[in-house]
Design a protein around this motif. Structure first.
Motif, PDB file in Angstrom:
ATOM      1  N   ALA A 261       0.831  -1.207   0.000  1.00  7.99           N
ATOM      2  CA  ALA A 261       0.000   0.000   0.000  1.00  7.99           C
ATOM      3  C   ALA A 261       0.866   1.259   0.000  1.00  7.99           C
ATOM      4  O   ALA A 261       0.625   2.206  -0.764  1.00  7.99           O
ATOM      5  N   LEU A 262       1.891   1.270   0.837  1.00  7.64           N
ATOM      6  CA  LEU A 262       2.774   2.437   0.925  1.00  7.64           C
ATOM      7  C   LEU A 262       3.571   2.624  -0.355  1.00  7.64           C
ATOM      8  O   LEU A 262       3.846   3.752  -0.780  1.00  7.64           O
ATOM      9  N   SER A 263       3.951   1.513  -0.976  1.00  2.37           N
ATOM     10  CA  SER A 263       4.697   1.582  -2.231  1.00  2.37           C
ATOM     11  C   SER A 263       3.842   2.200  -3.337  1.00  2.37           C
ATOM     12  O   SER A 263       4.294   3.086  -4.074  1.00  2.37           O
ATOM     13  N   TYR A 264       2.602   1.760  -3.460  1.00  2.93           N
ATOM     14  CA  TYR A 264       1.716   2.307  -4.481  1.00  2.93           C
ATOM     15  C   TYR A 264       1.391   3.781  -4.198  1.00  2.93           C
ATOM     16  O   TYR A 264       1.273   4.581  -5.136  1.00  2.93           O
ATOM     17  N   ALA A 265       1.263   4.137  -2.927  1.00  4.52           N
ATOM     18  CA  ALA A 265       0.979   5.536  -2.588  1.00  4.52           C
ATOM     19  C   ALA A 265       2.121   6.440  -3.023  1.00  4.52           C
ATOM     20  O   ALA A 265       1.907   7.570  -3.484  1.00  4.52           O
ATOM     21  N   LYS A 266       3.346   5.942  -2.899  1.00  3.37           N
ATOM     22  CA  LYS A 266       4.527   6.726  -3.229  1.00  3.37           C
ATOM     23  C   LYS A 266       4.543   7.121  -4.703  1.00  3.37           C
ATOM     24  O   LYS A 266       5.086   8.160  -5.078  1.00  3.37           O
ATOM     25  N   VAL A 267       3.948   6.293  -5.561  1.00  2.65           N
ATOM     26  CA  VAL A 267       3.933   6.602  -6.997  1.00  2.65           C
ATOM     27  C   VAL A 267       2.559   7.075  -7.465  1.00  2.65           C
ATOM     28  O   VAL A 267       2.276   7.128  -8.663  1.00  2.65           O
ATOM     29  N   GLY A 268       1.674   7.405  -6.512  1.00  2.00           N
ATOM     30  CA  GLY A 268       0.410   8.036  -6.862  1.00  2.00           C
ATOM     31  C   GLY A 268      -0.695   7.129  -7.346  1.00  2.00           C
ATOM     32  O   GLY A 268      -1.681   7.605  -7.898  1.00  2.00           O
ATOM     33  N   ARG A 269      -0.558   5.817  -7.134  1.00  2.00           N
ATOM     34  CA  ARG A 269      -1.601   4.890  -7.592  1.00  2.00           C
ATOM     35  C   ARG A 269      -2.592   4.654  -6.450  1.00  2.00           C
ATOM     36  O   ARG A 269      -2.496   3.691  -5.697  1.00  2.00           O
ATOM     37  N   LYS A 270      -3.533   5.567  -6.352  1.00  2.00           N
ATOM     38  CA  LYS A 270      -4.470   5.617  -5.221  1.00  2.00           C
ATOM     39  C   LYS A 270      -5.282   4.328  -5.082  1.00  2.00           C
ATOM     40  O   LYS A 270      -5.390   3.776  -3.980  1.00  2.00           O
ATOM     41  N   GLY A 271      -5.860   3.851  -6.174  1.00  2.00           N
ATOM     42  CA  GLY A 271      -6.705   2.664  -6.099  1.00  2.00           C
ATOM     43  C   GLY A 271      -5.953   1.448  -5.589  1.00  2.00           C
ATOM     44  O   GLY A 271      -6.446   0.723  -4.715  1.00  2.00           O
ATOM     45  N   ASP A 272      -4.752   1.209  -6.109  1.00  2.00           N
ATOM     46  CA  ASP A 272      -3.950   0.066  -5.656  1.00  2.00           C
ATOM     47  C   ASP A 272      -3.512   0.244  -4.212  1.00  2.00           C
ATOM     48  O   ASP A 272      -3.485  -0.715  -3.433  1.00  2.00           O
ATOM     49  N   ALA A 273      -3.126   1.474  -3.849  1.00  2.00           N
ATOM     50  CA  ALA A 273      -2.708   1.741  -2.471  1.00  2.00           C
ATOM     51  C   ALA A 273      -3.839   1.418  -1.496  1.00  2.00           C
ATOM     52  O   ALA A 273      -3.631   0.737  -0.473  1.00  2.00           O
ATOM     53  N   GLU A 274      -5.028   1.880  -1.799  1.00  2.00           N
ATOM     54  CA  GLU A 274      -6.161   1.652  -0.902  1.00  2.00           C
ATOM     55  C   GLU A 274      -6.590   0.187  -0.889  1.00  2.00           C
ATOM     56  O   GLU A 274      -7.033  -0.326   0.143  1.00  2.00           O
ATOM     57  N   ARG A 275      -6.424  -0.503  -2.019  1.00  2.00           N
ATOM     58  CA  ARG A 275      -6.775  -1.932  -2.078  1.00  2.00           C
ATOM     59  C   ARG A 275      -5.878  -2.748  -1.142  1.00  2.00           C
ATOM     60  O   ARG A 275      -6.368  -3.593  -0.377  1.00  2.00           O
ATOM     61  N   PHE A 276      -4.588  -2.478  -1.160  1.00  2.00           N
ATOM     62  CA  PHE A 276      -3.690  -3.225  -0.283  1.00  2.00           C
ATOM     63  C   PHE A 276      -3.836  -2.788   1.176  1.00  2.00           C
ATOM     64  O   PHE A 276      -3.695  -3.603   2.094  1.00  2.00           O
ATOM     65  N   TRP A 277      -4.139  -1.489   1.389  1.00  2.00           N
ATOM     66  CA  TRP A 277      -4.377  -1.041   2.764  1.00  2.00           C
ATOM     67  C   TRP A 277      -5.602  -1.768   3.330  1.00  2.00           C
ATOM     68  O   TRP A 277      -5.609  -2.164   4.498  1.00  2.00           O
ATOM     69  N   ASP A 278      -6.623  -1.955   2.521  1.00  2.00           N
ATOM     70  CA  ASP A 278      -7.820  -2.684   2.962  1.00  2.00           C
ATOM     71  C   ASP A 278      -7.471  -4.118   3.381  1.00  2.00           C
ATOM     72  O   ASP A 278      -8.037  -4.644   4.340  1.00  2.00           O
ATOM     73  N   GLN A 279      -6.554  -4.747   2.657  1.00  2.00           N
ATOM     74  CA  GLN A 279      -6.141  -6.107   3.019  1.00  2.00           C
ATOM     75  C   GLN A 279      -5.385  -6.112   4.352  1.00  2.00           C
ATOM     76  O   GLN A 279      -5.587  -7.005   5.189  1.00  2.00           O
TER      77      GLN A 279
END
Length: 411
Positions: A261-279
């Motif tokens: 989640a943190l990795s995806y957030a760093k590159v601005g991919r909001k949907g993927d970041a939130e999907r992994f944070w949900d997991q």
């Protein structure tokens, strides 16, 4: 003859200068963001003035990508104090560095410490790291001898005992890596991360490998390495863990989902970041409200607090502040983690241009764990900036905190 004028050229903000340099380079925001390990939204926030001058390492990388040789071309009249924006060296750094780069050739005939005693020393070291007070100083006092004794034991023991020692050695390298974070020794951060992963693999321990992958994710993310590689590492390590709800496996799986989640957030991919944070959130729910891993601290509080970091990295200031307002880090069983998440909350309020909240939170972070705040790049630069150019109502508080933190005063 035209009238002579000595009026100055129109003032340009840092963001305007970045935009001009980017347009001259012929590159889009997504391209520039990708090259510096950030998102197009981050570049837009810089250009629009929602974000100020980044810390010096990122500023240097941005200048290089834009083809700008002189930093003054980007910063203009906005002074950059390198002492405030760069990493400060802890007094024990030379001793820790020597411990990591000195090779001991103790004979195999010398009896190593028993495995249980070594394990107890590692656990005590983690207690020092998470405890109240000068955690870096306290850990630095025990790291050199602990590393030496574990390395010797790993050479002498075999079979099950050797694997147990290697797991403890990996955990000690994680501690060394944490000690070295925010220190001017990036090569040692990479070294300790690699050694921890090697020890975990030699121990043939999926759980140790999972933790090593979590800490290597921090190394790669800070270095701006490709996020695909970071996520791939985290997910491959997660796949090694046993399926089901065994506490140790579930906590590590949640930790690795948080890493993604943190990795995806760093590159601005909001949907993927939130999907992994949900997991990760689901793993925390299954572990229960009061659960926190003994030294990884993964649990309900940590997942909620990292939502602040995720939203801030996505440059979504209002959402980051909303996340910060929902989190109570007080019950967290780690002074260093409490302080770090308070600093991240301050970063959220900084995105929203709320300096009073920033100073208040950084003061709390310093009181909770002085060395966490003192060596954090955002805390150092934010307090220095507010002490010199913040609103008059909070400037004196910022100056006092700057003095307490031992930060230099700009010339």
């Amino acid at each position: 003859m035209p009238e002579r004028t000595d009026s100055p050229l129109p003032f340009k903000t840092f963001g305007q200068r970045v935009k001009e340099a980017r347009e001259r380079s012929g590159r889009s925001r997504p391209v520039i963001g990708g090259l510096v390990g950030r998102s197009a939204e981050w570049v837009k926030a810089i250009e629009s003035g929602r974000l100020g001058i980044p810390r010096l390492p990122l500023l240097l990388r941005l200048a290089d990508v834009l083809g700008v040789e002189d930093l003054a071309e980007l910063t203009g009249d906005e002074r950059v104090s390198s002492a405030s924006y760069t990493k400060a060296a802890h007094s024990a750094l030379p001793a820790v560095k020597e411990a990591l780069t000195t090779y001991h050739f103790t004979g195999a005939d010398e009896e190593p410490e028993d495995v249980a005693s070594l394990r107890a020393r590692v656990q005590q070291a983690w207690t020092l790291w998470h405890g109240i007070g000068e955690h870096r100083t306290n850990v630095a006092m025990v790291l050199p001898d602990l590393l030496c004794d574990l390395q010797h034991a790993a050479r002498v023991y075999d079979s099950v005992d050797r694997r147990r020692v290697l797991v403890s050695l990996a955990e000690t390298y994680h501690l060394a890596q944490l000690y070295l974070s925010f220190q001017p020794a990036p090569e040692l951060v990479m070294l300790t991360g690699d050694r921890a992963m090697t020890a975990a693999q030699d121990a043939d321990s999926p759980r140790a490998i999972a933790v090593a992958a979590w800490y290597m994710n921090h190394v790669f993310r800070d270095a701006g390495e490709r996020h695909e590689a970071r996520v791939d590492l985290a997910m491959k390590a997660a796949d090694l863990l046993r399926p089901g709800d065994a506490t140790e496996d579930l906590a590590r799986r949640g930790l690795l989902q948080l890493a993604a989640a943190l990795s995806y957030a760093k590159v601005g991919r909001k949907g993927d970041a939130e999907r992994f944070w949900d997991q990760a959130d689901d793993a925390a729910k299954r572990l229960g409200k009061t659960y926190a891993h003994p030294y990884l601290i993964f649990g309900r509080g940590m997942v909620d607090a990292y939502a602040i970091t995720m939203k801030a990295d996505l440059v979504r200031g209002r959402e980051a502040v909303e996340a910060a307002e929902k989190v109570d880090v007080t019950p967290m069983q780690s002074a260093t983690r409490k302080s770090f998440h308070m600093i991240e909350s301050a970063r959220a309020y900084d995105l929203q241009r709320e300096p009073v909240a920033v100073v208040h939170l950084l003061q709390k972070a310093y009181e909770t764990s002085p060395e966490t705040a003192r060596f954090n790049l955002f805390a150092r630069s934010a307090i220095s900036d507010l002490a010199d150019s913040g609103p008059a109502t909070i400037r004196s508080e910022a100056r006092l905190l700057r003095q307490e933190m031992g930060l230099p005063v700009a010339a």
